[in-house]
Design a protein around this motif. Sequence first.
Motif, short mmCIF file in Angstrom:
data_model
loop_
_atom_site.label_atom_id
_atom_site.label_comp_id
_atom_site.label_asym_id
_atom_site.label_seq_id
_atom_site.Cartn_x
_atom_site.Cartn_y
_atom_site.Cartn_z
N TYR A 1 0.26 8.53 10.40
CA TYR A 1 0.59 8.55 8.98
C TYR A 1 -0.66 8.26 8.17
O TYR A 1 -1.71 7.89 8.70
CB TYR A 1 1.69 7.52 8.65
CG TYR A 1 1.29 6.08 8.91
CD1 TYR A 1 0.83 5.26 7.87
CD2 TYR A 1 1.37 5.53 10.19
CE1 TYR A 1 0.46 3.95 8.11
CE2 TYR A 1 0.99 4.22 10.42
CZ TYR A 1 0.54 3.43 9.38
OH TYR A 1 0.16 2.14 9.62
N GLU A 2 -0.54 8.42 6.88
CA GLU A 2 -1.64 8.20 5.94
C GLU A 2 -1.37 6.94 5.12
O GLU A 2 -0.26 6.74 4.63
CB GLU A 2 -1.74 9.43 5.03
CG GLU A 2 -2.65 9.32 3.84
CD GLU A 2 -2.51 10.51 2.92
OE1 GLU A 2 -2.91 10.39 1.74
OE2 GLU A 2 -2.00 11.57 3.36
N GLY B 1 -8.91 10.20 5.24
CA GLY B 1 -8.03 11.13 5.93
C GLY B 1 -6.69 11.26 5.25
O GLY B 1 -6.12 10.27 4.77
N THR B 2 -6.17 12.48 5.20
CA THR B 2 -4.85 12.76 4.64
C THR B 2 -4.13 13.76 5.53
O THR B 2 -4.74 14.45 6.34
CB THR B 2 -4.95 13.34 3.21
OG1 THR B 2 -5.62 14.62 3.28
CG2 THR B 2 -5.71 12.42 2.28
N THR B 3 -2.82 13.83 5.38
CA THR B 3 -1.92 14.82 5.99
C THR B 3 -2.19 15.09 7.47
O THR B 3 -2.68 16.14 7.84
CB THR B 3 -1.95 16.15 5.21
OG1 THR B 3 -3.31 16.62 5.12
CG2 THR B 3 -1.37 15.97 3.83
N SER C 1 0.84 -1.20 0.00
CA SER C 1 0.00 0.00 0.00
C SER C 1 0.88 1.25 0.00
O SER C 1 2.09 1.19 0.19
CB SER C 1 -0.91 0.01 1.23
OG SER C 1 -1.70 -1.16 1.29
N VAL C 2 0.23 2.40 -0.19
CA VAL C 2 0.93 3.69 -0.16
C VAL C 2 0.86 4.25 1.25
O VAL C 2 -0.22 4.48 1.80
CB VAL C 2 0.29 4.68 -1.16
CG1 VAL C 2 0.90 6.07 -0.99
CG2 VAL C 2 0.47 4.19 -2.58
N GLY D 1 -8.11 0.68 0.74
CA GLY D 1 -8.65 1.13 -0.54
C GLY D 1 -8.97 2.61 -0.54
O GLY D 1 -9.19 3.20 -1.59
N VAL D 2 -9.00 3.22 0.65
CA VAL D 2 -9.24 4.65 0.82
C VAL D 2 -8.17 5.19 1.76
O VAL D 2 -7.81 4.53 2.74
CB VAL D 2 -10.64 4.92 1.41
CG1 VAL D 2 -10.85 6.41 1.65
CG2 VAL D 2 -11.72 4.37 0.51
#
Length: 261
Positions: free
Chosen positions: A171-172, A201-203, A155-156, A177-178
Motif C-alpha cells: 500500500y501507499e 512511491g505511489t500506486t 497518515s494517509v 512525510g512523503v
Amino acid sequence: PLRTPPRRYVDLRLSPDARHVALGIRDQEQDIWIWDLERQALTRLTTGPALDQLPVWTADGRHIVFGSVTEAGQTNLFARATSGTGTVERLTTGPNFQAPYFVLPDRTAVVGYDVAPMTGADIVRFPLTSPFGRSSGVTSRSGTRTVEPLVRSPSVEINPAMSPDMRYLAYESDESGVSEIYLRPFPMVSTGRWQLSTRGGTTPVWSRDGRELFYVDATNTLMAVSMQLSGTRVAWGEPVAVFKAPPLVSIGGGGRVYDVS
C-alpha cells in the motif's frame, strides 16, 4: 495505443484473463465500461446519473465491484455481472467515502480504503453480509455498516494491492512525510511492516506471478522490485526503473491508471 474512441478514461483494470479492460469514463455519463482487447469494442456496464468509479474484477472475471455515489452523496460499494445481465447489487451501506481495490476470491469481503473524519484515508476490509452474485440474477440489497481497519493512522494510507497468494498487502502511505510503498503480512497486518520504495512511491501493482511489485516513484518513473515471499520470510531487491512515463496520475488523485498483464 489502444484503439479506444477518444474519451476521458480513468481507473484502468485488466480482467483476470487479460482479455478485457474495465475503465471509468469521465464525461457526461460518468460510468464504467469494458473494453474488449480482441474485438476492440467498448461496452457500457453501468448506467444512471451517479458517479461510478474504481472498478475491480472478481477472481473469476464474472463480476465487477465498484464505488458509486448514493443519493445521500456517500460513496458505497456495488457489484454487477460483467455480462450485463441482472441488476446492480449494493454491497455496503456506510457514512464514509469507500474505495474498492481487491475482492477476496470467496467474495465474503472487499479490501480497499475509506476516508473517515478523524483519521483520513485508511486501508480497511469491507466484510459482506453474504457472498454476492451467487444467483443468475443479481438483486439489490444493503450490505454491512461495519468496516474492519487494516492500516489506520493519522497518515494517509491508500491504494492497497494484494499479492497473488493473498499473504501480503502492499500500500501507499505518507507517514514519513512523503508517499512511499510499504508491505505488511495479510491478514495479520500488525506482525510485520517493510518499506519497499526509496525515492517516493505511489500506486503499487503486483505482477501476476507475485515475483515483482511495480510502483510509480516521485520522478514519475515506473519502478519494479523483485520479491521473494516464502512463509514468514520476506526479501526484495533494489528498485529498478522500467521506463519513464507520461504522468501516471489519476484524475482527482485516487485510483489506479495502469495495470500489469
